[in-house]
Design a protein around this motif. Sequence first.
Motif, PDB file in Angstrom:
ATOM      1  N   UNK A 120       0.856  -1.181   0.000  1.00  0.00           N
ATOM      2  CA  UNK A 120       0.000   0.000   0.000  1.00  0.00           C
ATOM      3  C   UNK A 120       0.893   1.232   0.000  1.00  0.00           C
ATOM      4  N   UNK A 121       0.285   2.351  -0.313  1.00  0.00           N
ATOM      5  CA  UNK A 121       0.976   3.633  -0.283  1.00  0.00           C
ATOM      6  C   UNK A 121       0.204   4.519   0.695  1.00  0.00           C
ATOM      7  N   UNK A 122       0.847   4.908   1.782  1.00  0.00           N
ATOM      8  CA  UNK A 122       0.254   5.853   2.735  1.00  0.00           C
ATOM      9  C   UNK A 122       0.769   7.231   2.372  1.00  0.00           C
ATOM     10  N   UNK A 123      -0.117   8.066   1.857  1.00  0.00           N
ATOM     11  CA  UNK A 123       0.317   9.351   1.333  1.00  0.00           C
ATOM     12  C   UNK A 123      -0.876  10.295   1.269  1.00  0.00           C
ATOM     13  N   UNK A 124      -0.613  11.583   1.432  1.00  0.00           N
ATOM     14  CA  UNK A 124      -1.684  12.571   1.264  1.00  0.00           C
ATOM     15  C   UNK A 124      -1.720  13.114  -0.161  1.00  0.00           C
ATOM     16  N   UNK A 125      -0.897  12.560  -1.008  1.00  0.00           N
ATOM     17  CA  UNK A 125      -0.800  12.984  -2.405  1.00  0.00           C
ATOM     18  C   UNK A 125      -2.075  12.615  -3.174  1.00  0.00           C
ATOM     19  N   UNK A 126      -2.356  13.373  -4.203  1.00  0.00           N
ATOM     20  CA  UNK A 126      -3.510  13.060  -5.042  1.00  0.00           C
ATOM     21  C   UNK A 126      -3.233  11.819  -5.882  1.00  0.00           C
ATOM     22  N   UNK A 127      -4.246  10.991  -6.113  1.00  0.00           N
ATOM     23  CA  UNK A 127      -4.048   9.744  -6.866  1.00  0.00           C
ATOM     24  C   UNK A 127      -3.357   9.932  -8.217  1.00  0.00           C
ATOM     25  N   UNK A 128      -3.662  11.000  -8.938  1.00  0.00           N
ATOM     26  CA  UNK A 128      -3.052  11.187 -10.257  1.00  0.00           C
ATOM     27  C   UNK A 128      -1.535  11.349 -10.177  1.00  0.00           C
ATOM     28  N   UNK A 129      -1.007  11.742  -9.011  1.00  0.00           N
ATOM     29  CA  UNK A 129       0.437  11.856  -8.834  1.00  0.00           C
ATOM     30  C   UNK A 129       1.108  10.501  -8.645  1.00  0.00           C
ATOM     31  N   UNK A 130       0.314   9.487  -8.403  1.00  0.00           N
ATOM     32  CA  UNK A 130       0.854   8.138  -8.209  1.00  0.00           C
ATOM     33  C   UNK A 130       0.697   7.282  -9.455  1.00  0.00           C
ATOM     34  N   UNK A 131       0.000   7.777 -10.425  1.00  0.00           N
ATOM     35  CA  UNK A 131      -0.263   7.147 -11.711  1.00  0.00           C
ATOM     36  C   UNK A 131      -0.314   5.624 -11.679  1.00  0.00           C
ATOM     37  N   UNK A 132       0.799   4.967 -11.657  1.00  0.00           N
ATOM     38  CA  UNK A 132       0.854   3.521 -11.854  1.00  0.00           C
ATOM     39  C   UNK A 132       0.203   2.714 -10.731  1.00  0.00           C
ATOM     40  N   UNK A 133       0.021   3.301  -9.574  1.00  0.00           N
ATOM     41  CA  UNK A 133      -0.430   2.522  -8.416  1.00  0.00           C
ATOM     42  C   UNK A 133      -1.551   3.200  -7.632  1.00  0.00           C
TER      43      UNK A 133
END
Length: 160
Positions: A120-133
């Motif tokens: 999993x990715x714990x992040x406050x980043x917007x989903x589009x910034x994670x693209x692949x995952x």
Amino acid sequence: MKVIFLDIDGVLNNTSTEETFEDYYFVEDEKVELLKQLVTRTNAKLVLSSTWREGWYARERIENPSKSFQSAIRLFEALEKKLSEYDLEFLSYTEDFGTRGEEIDLWLKNWKGEQVESFIILDDMYPEDLKLHTERLVQTSESLGLTQEDIEKAIDMLEV
């Protein structure tokens, strides 16, 4: 092996965090306790995907770090110390070269240790910034940081 790609700002701290280290907002004990709960319940390993990894990188790879890198090293070492108070430690960190999603993808492709069964990715980043995952994101709130609800979602996602 289960892996948690961990961001720090907006996860282990938030916009109302009062704890500081030098000129930086630091992490809150309450948030570290929640992370400890997640790691204990899932037996997951932590991979630092936050910009806080700069201090780890500088400590390992820069012979005579500049003042800004020295500051980043001190911040990272304070983070390591705080996590160790909760028996938490990092397995590794992602390289800094592109989007967070690309960095995580490269880490997953290049990892030579125990096979990663889920992450999993714990992040406050917007989903589009994670693209692949984006489907592996447990998005925290910058204003709240990590919550019990996030922990439950993360556990469900790691158990798949």
